[in-house]
Design an enzyme around this catalytic site. Structure first.
Site, PDB file in Angstrom:
ATOM      1  CE  LYS A  25      97.287  59.636  27.617  1.00  0.00           C
ATOM      2  NZ  LYS A  25      97.706  60.208  26.265  1.00  0.00           N
TER       3      LYS A  25
ATOM      4  N   GLY B  98      92.465  69.320  26.036  1.00  0.00           N
ATOM      5  CA  GLY B  98      92.574  67.764  26.617  1.00  0.00           C
ATOM      6  C   GLY B  98      93.966  67.290  27.550  1.00  0.00           C
TER       7      GLY B  98
HETATM    8  P1  NDP Z   1      90.876  64.705  25.494  1.00  0.00           P
HETATM    9  O1  NDP Z   1      89.062  63.427  25.055  1.00  0.00           O
HETATM   10  O2  NDP Z   1      91.396  64.857  26.516  1.00  0.00           O
HETATM   11  O3  NDP Z   1      90.472  65.824  24.369  1.00  0.00           O
HETATM   12  C1  NDP Z   1      90.090  65.597  23.432  1.00  0.00           C
HETATM   13  C2  NDP Z   1      90.067  67.665  22.892  1.00  0.00           C
HETATM   14  O4  NDP Z   1      89.786  67.617  21.766  1.00  0.00           O
HETATM   15  C3  NDP Z   1      89.295  68.589  24.034  1.00  0.00           C
HETATM   16  O5  NDP Z   1      89.829  69.663  23.502  1.00  0.00           O
HETATM   17  C4  NDP Z   1      87.851  68.879  23.501  1.00  0.00           C
HETATM   18  O6  NDP Z   1      86.943  69.716  23.335  1.00  0.00           O
HETATM   19  C5  NDP Z   1      88.678  68.652  21.754  1.00  0.00           C
HETATM   20  N1  NDP Z   1      87.455  68.244  20.327  1.00  0.00           N
HETATM   21  C6  NDP Z   1      86.805  67.022  20.375  1.00  0.00           C
HETATM   22  N2  NDP Z   1      86.002  66.967  19.693  1.00  0.00           N
HETATM   23  C7  NDP Z   1      85.656  68.185  19.168  1.00  0.00           C
HETATM   24  C8  NDP Z   1      85.186  68.601  18.470  1.00  0.00           C
HETATM   25  N3  NDP Z   1      83.991  68.541  17.452  1.00  0.00           N
HETATM   26  N4  NDP Z   1      85.125  70.161  18.459  1.00  0.00           N
HETATM   27  C9  NDP Z   1      85.929  70.893  19.115  1.00  0.00           C
HETATM   28  N5  NDP Z   1      86.625  70.323  19.746  1.00  0.00           N
HETATM   29  C10 NDP Z   1      86.786  68.960  19.587  1.00  0.00           C
HETATM   30  O7  NDP Z   1      92.111  63.331  24.243  1.00  0.00           O
HETATM   31  P2  NDP Z   1      93.598  64.063  23.654  1.00  0.00           P
HETATM   32  O8  NDP Z   1      94.049  64.820  24.018  1.00  0.00           O
HETATM   33  O9  NDP Z   1      93.590  62.797  25.418  1.00  0.00           O
HETATM   34  O10 NDP Z   1      93.194  63.054  22.906  1.00  0.00           O
HETATM   35  C11 NDP Z   1      93.425  63.859  21.768  1.00  0.00           C
HETATM   36  C12 NDP Z   1      93.701  63.708  20.281  1.00  0.00           C
HETATM   37  O11 NDP Z   1      95.228  63.726  20.814  1.00  0.00           O
HETATM   38  C13 NDP Z   1      93.408  61.779  20.643  1.00  0.00           C
HETATM   39  O12 NDP Z   1      93.176  62.108  19.049  1.00  0.00           O
HETATM   40  C14 NDP Z   1      95.303  61.491  20.732  1.00  0.00           C
HETATM   41  O13 NDP Z   1      94.879  59.846  19.352  1.00  0.00           O
HETATM   42  C15 NDP Z   1      96.092  62.141  20.198  1.00  0.00           C
HETATM   43  N6  NDP Z   1      96.953  61.814  21.003  1.00  0.00           N
HETATM   44  C16 NDP Z   1      97.925  61.794  19.440  1.00  0.00           C
HETATM   45  C17 NDP Z   1      99.560  61.239  20.357  1.00  0.00           C
HETATM   46  C18 NDP Z   1     100.977  61.107  18.857  1.00  0.00           C
HETATM   47  O14 NDP Z   1     101.612  60.696  20.241  1.00  0.00           O
HETATM   48  N7  NDP Z   1     100.553  61.466  17.676  1.00  0.00           N
HETATM   49  C19 NDP Z   1      99.552  60.982  21.599  1.00  0.00           C
HETATM   50  C20 NDP Z   1      98.054  61.768  22.622  1.00  0.00           C
HETATM   51  C21 NDP Z   1      97.221  61.671  21.687  1.00  0.00           C
HETATM   52  P3  NDP Z   1      85.658  70.129  24.844  1.00  0.00           P
HETATM   53  O15 NDP Z   1      87.395  70.192  26.329  1.00  0.00           O
HETATM   54  O16 NDP Z   1      85.141  71.115  24.456  1.00  0.00           O
HETATM   55  O17 NDP Z   1      85.309  68.584  25.064  1.00  0.00           O
END
Ligand code: NDP
Length: 295
Positions: free
Chosen positions: A71, A132
Site C-alpha cells: 500500500k 496502521g
Molecule cells: P497494519 O499492520 O498496518 O496495522 C495493524 C494495527 O493493529 C497496528 O496499529 C498494530 O499496532 C495493531 N495491532 C496488531 N496486533 C495488536 C495487538 N495484539 N495488540 C494491540 N495492537 C495490535 O494493518 P492494517 O491497518 O492494514 O490492517 C488492520 C486490519 O484491518 C487487518 O485485519 C485488515 O484485514 C483489516 N482491514 C479491513 C478492511 C475492510 O474493508 N474491512 C480494509 C483494510 C484492512 P502496532 O502499531 O503497535 O503494531
C-alpha cells in the site's frame, strides 16, 4: 454477448493474498452489471512490485487494488495521488487517467459510507484503536467528514503519535494520542469506538483489550475485521446495548467505490455483500472439511 474481443482487466496484488474475497465479489458484480470485465488476484513479492506495475501498464490494465505489503511501496510507481491518498501516504486502489496511473485510497471512504448506515461522523467524538494502514485511512476520512475529536489508541507510541500529529496538522481536526496499556477504558462522551487493529482476524474469540464495562449503550462500536464478521468486541458491545457495525460493510463499500472509479457504473452494493457472504461461507465450509480430514 460481449461487444469486444478484448476484456477490460483489473487486479489485486498482495502477499499473502490467497483467500482475499475481492475477486469473487467483483466478478459477481461485473456479471450483475453485464460488464465484460475480469478481476484477477496476483501474489506479488515486494521485490517484484515495480515489474508487476509495469506489466499492468504494458498490458493495458484499467487499474487495480493493492493490499499488504504494497500500500505504501506502490506510490513510487504511480504518476499521481488523490488528496486523501497523499494525506494518508497509502494507496489501495489505482486507476488510469489517460496513460497515467493515479493512486487513491478507498478504505476510509468505504468505512465512512458503511458507518453512515448507523450514524454520521460529523461533530462526533471518535476513538480509533490502532494506527496502521486501516486506522490511518479511517482517521483521515472521519476527520475530513467533520468529527469533533479523534483519539488514537495504539500499542506502539511512535506510530500512534505520528497519526495523531497528522490529523492535527494536515486534517485540522482535534486529535490526541493515548498509549495502549492494559485494558483501555472508553471515556464518557465517546460516540464512536472503532477497532482498526488486526486483532480478531481469523479468530472469533480474540480479545481486544478494552474494558467492556466502559461501553455505553449510546455508543456505536465498529470493527474493521470482516473474517469473521462477528468479533468478540462486537458481541461484547451488543451485550452492553451498543449499536454495532461489522467490517463487511467497509469491505463492500470500498469495493463499490473502486468499481465506480474503474467502470463509471454504480454496482449493486447488495449483490456485492451477498457475494462476500457467500464467499465467507464457502471459506468456512472449506475450513471445516480440512479440519475433518485432519482429525
Ligand atoms: P497494519 O499492520 O498496518 O496495522 C495493524 C494495527 O493493529 C497496528 O496499529 C498494530 O499496532 C495493531 N495491532 C496488531 N496486533 C495488536 C495487538 N495484539 N495488540 C494491540 N495492537 C495490535 O494493518 P492494517 O491497518 O492494514 O490492517 C488492520 C486490519 O484491518 C487487518 O485485519 C485488515 O484485514 C483489516 N482491514 C479491513 C478492511 C475492510 O474493508 N474491512 C480494509 C483494510 C484492512 P502496532 O502499531 O503497535 O503494531
Amino acid at each position: 454477448m460481449p461487444d469486444s474481443h478484448l476484456q477490460s482487466v483489473v487486479c489485486c496484488m498482495g502477499q499473502p493474498v490467497a483467500g482475499n474475497p475481492t475477486q469473487f465479489m467483483m466478478e459477481k458484480a461485473f456479471e450483475a452489471a453485464d460488464l465484460d470485465w475480469r478481476y484477477l488476484t496476483f501474489e506479488v513479492r515486494p521485490d517484484d512490485l515495480a515489474t508487476a506495475v509495469r506489466g499492468m501498464r504494458e498490458m493495458g490494465f484499467k487499474g487495480g487494488h493493492f493490499t499488504i505489503p504494497h500500500k505504501v511501496a506502490v506510490i513510487e510507481h504511480l504518476d499521481g495521488l488523490s488528496e486523501a491518498a497523499e494525506l494518508m501516504g497509502a494507496v489501495n486502489c489505482i486507476y488510469r487517467d489517460g496513460d497515467k496511473f493515479i493512486g487513491e485510497n478507498t478504505d476510509g471512504k468505504g468505512f465512512v459510507q458503511s458507518l453512515s448506515e448507523v450514524t454520521a461522523p460529523k461533530e462526533k467524538r471518535v476513538v480509533i484503536l490502532g494506527a496502521g494502514g486501516a486506522a490511518r485511512a479511517i482517521a483521515v476520512e472521519v476527520g475530513l467528514a467533520g468529527a469533533a475529536e479523534i483519539t488514537i489508541v495504539n500499542r506502539t507510541a511512535e506510530r500512534g503519535q505520528e497519526l495523531s500529529d497528522l490529523l492535527t496538522d494536515k486534517v485540522n481536526v482535534a486529535a490526541r494520542f493515548v498509549p495502549w496499556e492494559d485494558d483501555y477504558s472508553v471515556e464518557d462522551g465517546t460516540d464512536i469506538l472503532i477497532n482498526a487493529t488486526s486483532i480478531g482476524l481469523n479468530d472469533a474469540d480474540a480479545r481486544v483489550a478494552v474494558d467492556t464495562n466502559s461501553l455505553q449503550s449510546q455508543m456505536v462500536v465498529a470493527d474493521v475485521i470482516f473474517n469473521p464478521p462477528e468479533t468478540q468486541l462486537l458481541r461484547d458491545a451488543a451485550d452492553r446495548g451498543c449499536t454495532t457495525l461489522d467490517g463487511l460493510g467497509m469491505l463492500v463499500n470500498q469495493a463499490v467505490i473502486g468499481f465506480k472509479i474503474w467502470t463509471g457504473v454504480d454496482p449493486s452494493a447488495a449483490a456485492m455483500r451477498e457475494a462476500l457472504e457467500e464467499y465467507l461461507e464457502l471459506l468456512d465450509i472449506g475450513r471445516c472439511q480440512l479440519q475433518q480430514l485432519a482429525s
